[in-house]
Design an enzyme around this catalytic site. Structure first.
Site, PDB file in Angstrom:
ATOM      1  N   ASP A 252      -5.977 -65.758   8.378  1.00  0.00           N
ATOM      2  CA  ASP A 252      -6.918 -64.684   8.090  1.00  0.00           C
ATOM      3  C   ASP A 252      -8.160 -65.240   7.416  1.00  0.00           C
ATOM      4  O   ASP A 252      -8.161 -65.521   6.222  1.00  0.00           O
ATOM      5  CB  ASP A 252      -6.262 -63.627   7.199  1.00  0.00           C
ATOM      6  CG  ASP A 252      -7.216 -62.473   6.894  1.00  0.00           C
ATOM      7  OD1 ASP A 252      -8.177 -62.285   7.657  1.00  0.00           O
ATOM      8  OD2 ASP A 252      -6.978 -61.771   5.894  1.00  0.00           O
ATOM      9  N   LYS A 259     -13.966 -64.290   4.077  1.00  0.00           N
ATOM     10  CA  LYS A 259     -13.443 -64.545   2.737  1.00  0.00           C
ATOM     11  C   LYS A 259     -14.193 -65.700   2.083  1.00  0.00           C
ATOM     12  O   LYS A 259     -14.768 -66.554   2.771  1.00  0.00           O
ATOM     13  CB  LYS A 259     -11.954 -64.924   2.820  1.00  0.00           C
ATOM     14  CG  LYS A 259     -11.026 -63.816   3.234  1.00  0.00           C
ATOM     15  CD  LYS A 259      -9.594 -64.330   3.310  1.00  0.00           C
ATOM     16  CE  LYS A 259      -8.628 -63.228   3.710  1.00  0.00           C
ATOM     17  NZ  LYS A 259      -8.466 -62.222   2.661  1.00  0.00           N
ATOM     18  N   ASP A 270      -0.593 -65.304   5.555  1.00  0.00           N
ATOM     19  CA  ASP A 270      -0.824 -63.877   5.730  1.00  0.00           C
ATOM     20  C   ASP A 270       0.107 -63.275   6.782  1.00  0.00           C
ATOM     21  O   ASP A 270       0.010 -62.096   7.097  1.00  0.00           O
ATOM     22  CB  ASP A 270      -2.288 -63.617   6.107  1.00  0.00           C
ATOM     23  CG  ASP A 270      -2.768 -62.236   5.687  1.00  0.00           C
ATOM     24  OD1 ASP A 270      -2.160 -61.657   4.772  1.00  0.00           O
ATOM     25  OD2 ASP A 270      -3.744 -61.738   6.266  1.00  0.00           O
ATOM     26  N   ASP A 329     -11.864 -57.633   6.886  1.00  0.00           N
ATOM     27  CA  ASP A 329     -10.837 -58.310   6.098  1.00  0.00           C
ATOM     28  C   ASP A 329      -9.719 -57.351   5.699  1.00  0.00           C
ATOM     29  O   ASP A 329      -8.740 -57.760   5.087  1.00  0.00           O
ATOM     30  CB  ASP A 329     -11.452 -58.952   4.849  1.00  0.00           C
ATOM     31  CG  ASP A 329     -10.514 -59.937   4.186  1.00  0.00           C
ATOM     32  OD1 ASP A 329      -9.627 -60.476   4.877  1.00  0.00           O
ATOM     33  OD2 ASP A 329     -10.650 -60.168   2.969  1.00  0.00           O
ATOM     34  N   GLU A 331      -7.606 -56.096   7.745  1.00  0.00           N
ATOM     35  CA  GLU A 331      -7.143 -56.147   9.136  1.00  0.00           C
ATOM     36  C   GLU A 331      -5.653 -55.891   9.292  1.00  0.00           C
ATOM     37  O   GLU A 331      -5.192 -55.466  10.348  1.00  0.00           O
ATOM     38  CB  GLU A 331      -7.500 -57.509   9.745  1.00  0.00           C
ATOM     39  CG  GLU A 331      -6.539 -58.658   9.487  1.00  0.00           C
ATOM     40  CD  GLU A 331      -6.360 -59.010   8.017  1.00  0.00           C
ATOM     41  OE1 GLU A 331      -5.277 -59.479   7.652  1.00  0.00           O
ATOM     42  OE2 GLU A 331      -7.298 -58.808   7.222  1.00  0.00           O
ATOM     43  N   ARG A 333      -3.624 -53.675   8.148  1.00  0.00           N
ATOM     44  CA  ARG A 333      -3.237 -52.286   8.430  1.00  0.00           C
ATOM     45  C   ARG A 333      -3.567 -51.900   9.873  1.00  0.00           C
ATOM     46  O   ARG A 333      -2.896 -51.034  10.455  1.00  0.00           O
ATOM     47  CB  ARG A 333      -3.922 -51.352   7.429  1.00  0.00           C
ATOM     48  CG  ARG A 333      -5.428 -51.331   7.496  1.00  0.00           C
ATOM     49  CD  ARG A 333      -6.067 -50.867   6.199  1.00  0.00           C
ATOM     50  NE  ARG A 333      -5.900 -51.857   5.140  1.00  0.00           N
ATOM     51  CZ  ARG A 333      -6.358 -51.702   3.891  1.00  0.00           C
ATOM     52  NH1 ARG A 333      -6.983 -50.593   3.559  1.00  0.00           N
ATOM     53  NH2 ARG A 333      -6.186 -52.640   2.993  1.00  0.00           N
TER      54      ARG A 333
END
Length: 484
Positions: A252, A259, A270, A329, A331, A333
């Site tokens: 991620d 990030k 992640d 970010d 993402e 969900r």
């Protein structure tokens, strides 16, 4: 490494659990005549008194018995909880793992100590090419010495399966992201068919036809094809299965909402929620659980190339609900919502549990000692809480409520994927709840704070990845979902 159970000592090192009322046990004389008195004299010259965390080593000159004895303090009483027994086993294994000795005996009343030793003996050093012999484990065998071998062996069957699931979850999380990506991850899951698990893998073409645009939008910036892997274990009767859903973002970057650079390497983890689900499926297959369970994991990479999702994009999820992507970010969900919907449409589960390293906000709330639990069902929450306490993978329930839904209101779509700076973990759970059908019992477990940590680690948690989840889920299934 071999893990055995016997009723006699045979190893190079003997490790005994002691406590404050009996910190030099008479049982030492079973190892060598008069040994208890010799150790007592040596102990009295120091500070070891059997207190929790204390240890004492005594070297022997016998050619036929153990070469060293280690006493490990348990505190005021020898009546330990399962978690404390595992901690003892972990301390025991760490004391001899790289010692140069090849075998060690642990005297304990339960196979829990052996489970702790196996958890502590875990290593992930497959990419280390310059380890010296002193840096490599010398220990080849750990034996539990107990007065009731048959009972310990029966207990060990389930514990060994649970530890194997934890080891698999750790392995998956520890792999570098250039090795473990959606395609290779799906291949590893396919290997679980050898255990009697039915595995189905969907690619982007199949998911596009299903309308899984929320999940696909997350992965569209990666050169790696997104996948969804489905694992079915049918060990029960005709009842509907329990569904386990895991977030599998193999790396991620944050996407276009990039990030910060420092510590971004941790984002290989992640996919910790998916690792928990895969590990749990391995555990229940190994012990042949008498339950129907389906595990589903969405596997993607969140990368920022020219085809990546943009803040402001609107996608239509498999449920038909539209989502404004205000932060790429957030993402996880988006991955979960489509997998949750697929699970319900295709399996009509009796309950559904999702696990995800979903929010940094959960670390602010709970630190690194508890996973966050959110649910629409009090019974399921109580079952998960009890399972977590039993296996020392604890969860803490946080509130949900319609008052939080207004934070997800979008001007342009049915909802947005972030709720603002307040109640970040709760609004993430409220988002997922919108994809739960007909009040199906559901729980969301945010494991961002417990999936990995670098400091203040228990002896049974020796690697970067903790492997949190398989034991929690296995205990839940064992206590509440198995046929008699």
């Amino acid at each position: 490494m071999k893990f055995e159970i016997k009723d006699t000592y045979s190893g190079d090192v003997a490790i005994l659990l002691t406590h404050e009322a009996d910190y030099v046990p008479a049982e030492l004389d079973a190892l060598e005549a008069g040994l208890a008195g010799k150790v007592k004299a040596a102990v009295e010259a120091g500070r070891f008194r059997g207190k929790a965390g204390q240890s004492f080593e005594y070297f022997l000159s016998s050619d036929s018995g153990p070469k060293k004895v280690i006493l490990v303090g348990a505190g005021k009483t020898a009546e330990l909880t399962d978690a404390e027994l595992e901690t003892f086993g972990g301390h025991a294994a760490k004391a001899v793992l790289n010692s140069g000795y090849k075998s060690a005996d642990i005297k304990a009343p339960s196979a829990r100590a052996l489970a702790g030793a196996r958890l502590a003996a875990y290593r992930f050093d497959k990419y280390m090419t310059k380890l010296t012999d002193d840096q490599k484990p010398s220990l080849e065998t750990i034996t539990l010495v107990t007065d009731n071998v048959s009972a310990a062996e029966a207990e060990w069957v389930g514990l060994a399966a649970a530890v194997a699931g934890t080891e698999m979850a750790r392995d998956l999380m520890n792999e570098p992201p250039n090795v473990l990506h959606p395609e290779s991850y799906a291949d590893r899951i396919r290997e679980m068919e050898e255990l009697g698990i039915k595995v189905t893998v969907l690619g982007e073409e199949e998911m596009t036809k299903l309308g899984m645009n929320a999940l696909l939008g997350v992965g569209q910036g990666s050169v790696r094809e997104s996948k969804m892997a489905i694992m079915e274990w049918k060990g029960g009767g005709d009842e509907a299965p329990l569904a386990l859903v895991g977030k599998g973002v193999c790396f991620d970057t944050g996407g276009i909402s990039l990030k910060p650079g420092p510590n971004m390497q941790d984002m290989k983890g992640d996919m910790g929620g998916s690792a928990a689900v895969v590990g749990a499926m391995k555990t229940i297959a190994l012990r042949k659980a008498k339950a129907n369970v389906v595990g589903l994991v969405g596997l993607v990479e969140n990368m920022p190339d020219g085809n990546a999702s943009r803040p402001g994009d609107i996608v239509t999820s498999m449920s038909g609900q539209t989502i404004e992507n205000q932060n790429t970010d957030a993402e996880g969900r988006l991955v979960l919502c489509d997998v949750l919907w697929y699970a319900q449409e295709n399996y009509k589960p009796r309950a559904i549990i999702d696990l995800a390293t979903l929010t940094g906000a959960i670390i602010v709330s709970l630190g690194h000692d508890n996973a966050g639990l959110f649910s629409n069902n009090d019974d399921l929450s109580s079952q998960l809480t009890a399972a977590g306490l039993a296996e020392n993978e604890t969860v803490w329930r946080l509130p949900m409520g319609s008052s939080y839904d207004k934070l997800l209101k979008s001007q342009f779509a049915d909802m947005k994927n972030i709720g603002g700076p307040a109640a970040g973990s709760i609004t993430a759970a409220q988002f997922l709840k919108r994809f739960i059908q007909n009040d199906t019992p559901w729980a969301h477990i945010d494991i961002a704070g417990v999936a990995w940590k670098s400091v203040d680690k228990a002896p049974t948690d020796p690697s970067w990845a903790s492997g949190f989840g398989p034991r929690l889920l296995d205990r839940l299934i064992k206590d509440n979902y198995e046929n008699a």
